[in-house]
Design an enzyme around this catalytic site. Structure first.
Site, PDB file in Angstrom:
ATOM      1  N   LYS A  12      22.322 -34.419  36.561  1.00 55.17           N
ATOM      2  CA  LYS A  12      22.622 -34.091  37.964  1.00 55.17           C
ATOM      3  C   LYS A  12      22.142 -35.224  38.876  1.00 55.17           C
ATOM      4  O   LYS A  12      22.828 -35.603  39.829  1.00 55.17           O
ATOM      5  CB  LYS A  12      21.957 -32.764  38.370  1.00 55.17           C
ATOM      6  CG  LYS A  12      22.747 -31.516  37.921  1.00 55.17           C
ATOM      7  CD  LYS A  12      22.076 -30.256  38.432  1.00 55.17           C
ATOM      8  CE  LYS A  12      22.732 -28.967  37.959  1.00 55.17           C
ATOM      9  NZ  LYS A  12      24.086 -28.729  38.465  1.00 55.17           N
TER      10      LYS A  12
ATOM     11  N   ASP B 156       9.062 -32.250  30.646  1.00 59.42           N
ATOM     12  CA  ASP B 156       8.352 -30.964  30.717  1.00 59.42           C
ATOM     13  C   ASP B 156       9.093 -29.931  31.545  1.00 59.42           C
ATOM     14  O   ASP B 156       8.757 -28.756  31.518  1.00 59.42           O
ATOM     15  CB  ASP B 156       6.959 -31.159  31.365  1.00 59.42           C
ATOM     16  CG  ASP B 156       6.079 -32.031  30.505  1.00 59.42           C
ATOM     17  OD1 ASP B 156       6.328 -32.088  29.282  1.00 59.42           O
ATOM     18  OD2 ASP B 156       5.163 -32.684  31.073  1.00 59.42           O
TER      19      ASP B 156
ATOM     20  N   SER C  38      20.633 -29.199  42.166  1.00 61.34           N
ATOM     21  CA  SER C  38      19.527 -28.275  41.908  1.00 61.34           C
ATOM     22  C   SER C  38      18.219 -28.871  42.406  1.00 61.34           C
ATOM     23  O   SER C  38      18.064 -30.095  42.429  1.00 61.34           O
ATOM     24  CB  SER C  38      19.407 -28.040  40.402  1.00 61.34           C
ATOM     25  OG  SER C  38      18.273 -27.244  40.124  1.00 61.34           O
TER      26      SER C  38
HETATM   27  P1  NAP Z   1      28.308 -20.863  37.367  1.00 57.53           P
HETATM   28  O1  NAP Z   1      28.574 -19.416  37.662  1.00 57.53           O
HETATM   29  O2  NAP Z   1      27.572 -21.185  36.092  1.00 57.53           O
HETATM   30  O3  NAP Z   1      29.698 -21.648  37.420  1.00 57.53           O
HETATM   31  C1  NAP Z   1      29.899 -22.911  36.849  1.00 57.53           C
HETATM   32  C2  NAP Z   1      31.378 -23.191  36.948  1.00 57.53           C
HETATM   33  O4  NAP Z   1      31.665 -24.477  36.406  1.00 57.53           O
HETATM   34  C3  NAP Z   1      32.247 -22.180  36.187  1.00 57.53           C
HETATM   35  O5  NAP Z   1      33.262 -21.724  37.051  1.00 57.53           O
HETATM   36  C4  NAP Z   1      32.857 -23.016  35.076  1.00 57.53           C
HETATM   37  O6  NAP Z   1      34.175 -22.628  34.720  1.00 57.53           O
HETATM   38  C5  NAP Z   1      32.921 -24.367  35.756  1.00 57.53           C
HETATM   39  N1  NAP Z   1      33.100 -25.426  34.763  1.00 57.53           N
HETATM   40  C6  NAP Z   1      32.248 -25.778  33.767  1.00 57.53           C
HETATM   41  N2  NAP Z   1      32.801 -26.762  33.040  1.00 57.53           N
HETATM   42  C7  NAP Z   1      34.014 -27.036  33.602  1.00 57.53           C
HETATM   43  C8  NAP Z   1      35.066 -27.948  33.304  1.00 57.53           C
HETATM   44  N3  NAP Z   1      34.968 -28.788  32.264  1.00 57.53           N
HETATM   45  N4  NAP Z   1      36.174 -27.960  34.092  1.00 57.53           N
HETATM   46  C9  NAP Z   1      36.274 -27.104  35.143  1.00 57.53           C
HETATM   47  N5  NAP Z   1      35.319 -26.206  35.462  1.00 57.53           N
HETATM   48  C10 NAP Z   1      34.205 -26.187  34.703  1.00 57.53           C
HETATM   49  O7  NAP Z   1      27.544 -21.513  38.608  1.00 57.53           O
HETATM   50  P2  NAP Z   1      26.260 -20.975  39.363  1.00 57.53           P
HETATM   51  O8  NAP Z   1      25.298 -20.313  38.417  1.00 57.53           O
HETATM   52  O9  NAP Z   1      26.693 -20.222  40.559  1.00 57.53           O
HETATM   53  O10 NAP Z   1      25.556 -22.354  39.783  1.00 57.53           O
HETATM   54  C11 NAP Z   1      26.112 -23.187  40.797  1.00 57.53           C
HETATM   55  C12 NAP Z   1      25.379 -24.514  40.794  1.00 57.53           C
HETATM   56  O11 NAP Z   1      24.009 -24.309  41.144  1.00 57.53           O
HETATM   57  C13 NAP Z   1      25.354 -25.230  39.458  1.00 57.53           C
HETATM   58  O12 NAP Z   1      25.460 -26.612  39.681  1.00 57.53           O
HETATM   59  C14 NAP Z   1      23.981 -24.903  38.910  1.00 57.53           C
HETATM   60  O13 NAP Z   1      23.541 -25.876  37.970  1.00 57.53           O
HETATM   61  C15 NAP Z   1      23.171 -24.955  40.188  1.00 57.53           C
HETATM   62  N6  NAP Z   1      21.868 -24.266  40.180  1.00 57.53           N
HETATM   63  C16 NAP Z   1      21.679 -23.119  39.499  1.00 57.53           C
HETATM   64  C17 NAP Z   1      20.446 -22.461  39.571  1.00 57.53           C
HETATM   65  C18 NAP Z   1      20.228 -21.140  38.878  1.00 57.53           C
HETATM   66  O14 NAP Z   1      19.207 -20.491  39.150  1.00 57.53           O
HETATM   67  N7  NAP Z   1      21.122 -20.707  38.032  1.00 57.53           N
HETATM   68  C19 NAP Z   1      19.419 -22.994  40.334  1.00 57.53           C
HETATM   69  C20 NAP Z   1      19.652 -24.183  41.050  1.00 57.53           C
HETATM   70  C21 NAP Z   1      20.892 -24.801  40.976  1.00 57.53           C
HETATM   71  P3  NAP Z   1      34.477 -21.378  33.736  1.00 57.53           P
HETATM   72  O15 NAP Z   1      34.369 -20.168  34.650  1.00 57.53           O
HETATM   73  O16 NAP Z   1      35.839 -21.650  33.259  1.00 57.53           O
HETATM   74  O17 NAP Z   1      33.429 -21.436  32.664  1.00 57.53           O
END
Ligand code: NAP
Length: 313
Positions: A212, A197, A186
């Protein structure tokens, strides 16, 4: 198993791949998640180039991949009857799984999924959850003109998923001879931005950026070729319709407007960046970069990715 690309024998396919285009065998973890699924789908749709494999946590998670035609492989009973047929000298083919069910917190469940893989794409992450009552309280507060941040919680904390789970994946990939690890992290992980913060660290008291950053450092020290992608805010919007803007060291967090961009990027575009990073490994090896996008209609839609990667310092 995929109809075109076949399992390549991965890691050791080097000599052969100089003669013919051997598809890259790639494991995508978090493949039931929003970015992970988009990556898996793109790889699955490009079976001349990639043999796509997925790690999901549950059979429910596997269902959406099965809709694409991916398979969890034969059941144990079919495997054993196939084995009996083969013992009798009769033809019987086991179907190799494309989808593996496992938990990244259980290191042992990773080895079968990584066997023969050339690359690993890590899309797992702790997922902040919101109780309905919290949402309700925040909506009520808004109605009476007060700002209230809803409180999130994690079922599994980022310390477990984004650090220990990531470390398990890096260790297992190294052990399996994987040649390239692409980690989706991220924006906000640089020391100047990664503090108490930062709202992302405050969510659910998870310190997600801290964990991360630790995982990134572990990956960089692993000795395996890596690429880290730091997206801005993720959008569930169509991909391939915007100009993608890359940067480094969180410069885009304050400087996105100066680049004519927004602070966000569709998950579909991040997925495409990941696929392009796999294609252009030589341009992104041991690099970390940030990504956002311009609004649709602004700038020129990105179609060529190598120049973007080449421009990274
Ligand atoms: P997401 O839809 O939240 O998917 C996360 C995945 O991780 C899910 O498939 C989940 O499985 C899996 N997971 C969690 N714990 C696990 C475990 N113990 N074993 C196996 N699988 C596991 O992802 P996203 O929102 O597309 O985000 C992708 C990445 O970008 C992440 O690293 C996030 O932090 C990062 N990011 C997000 C944002 C934002 O705006 N949201 C911004 C910057 C970066 P289940 O389906 O089984 O729960």
């Amino acid at each position: 198993a995929p109809p075109i690309g076949s399992k390549t024998g991965g890691g050791g396919a080097g000599a052969l791949s100089m003669l013919v285009d051997v598809p890259k065998q790639v494991l995508v973890t978090g493949a039931s998640g929003r970015t992970g699924f988009a990556v898996f789908k793109l790889l699955w749709e490009n079976q001349k180039e990639f043999v796509a494999q997925a790690l999901v946590r549950s059979e429910k998670g596997a269902k959406m991949l099965e809709k694409l035609g991916a398979s969890v492989g034969d059941s144990e009973s079919i495997k054993s009857s196939n084995a009996k047929l083969r013992a009798l000298g009769m033809p019987a083919e086991d179907e190799d799984p494309d989808i593996f069910i496992g938990d990244i917190l259980d290191g042992d469940s990773l080895a079968p999924a990584l066997r023969n893989c050339d690359a690993l794409v890590i899309c797992t992450s702790g997922v902040p959850q919101l109780r309905k009552t919290e949402l309700f309280k925040s909506i009520l507060s808004k109605l009476i003109g007060r700002q209230r941040m809803p409180k999130f919680y994690y079922k599994e904390m980022p310390e477990q998923v984004d650090w220990e789970g990531c470390r398990n994946q890096i260790d297992a990939a190294k052990e399996a001879g994987v040649e390239h690890i692409v980690l989706v992290s991220s924006m906000g992980v640089t020391p100047a931005k990664n503090n108490d913060d930062n709202i992302l660290n405050q969510i659910g008291d998870g310190n997600i950026l801290v964990w991360k950053a630790k995982a990134e450092a572990y990956l960089a020290a692993s000795g395996v070729d890596y690429t880290v992608i730091h997206p801005g805010g993720l959008l569930n919007k169509a991909g391939g319709e915007r100009e993608i803007v890359l940067g480094v060291n969180d410069e885009l967090l304050d400087g996105y407007e100066a680049r004519g961009a927004t602070r966000a990027i569709p998950r579909q575009d991040v997925a495409m960046l990941i696929v392009q990073a796999l294609r252009h490994k030589e341009l992104v090896t041991n690099k970390s970069f940030d990504c956002v996008s311009k609004a649709p209609g602004e700038g020129r839609t990105t179609v060529s990715f190598a120049p973007l990667f080449e421009a990274l310092s």
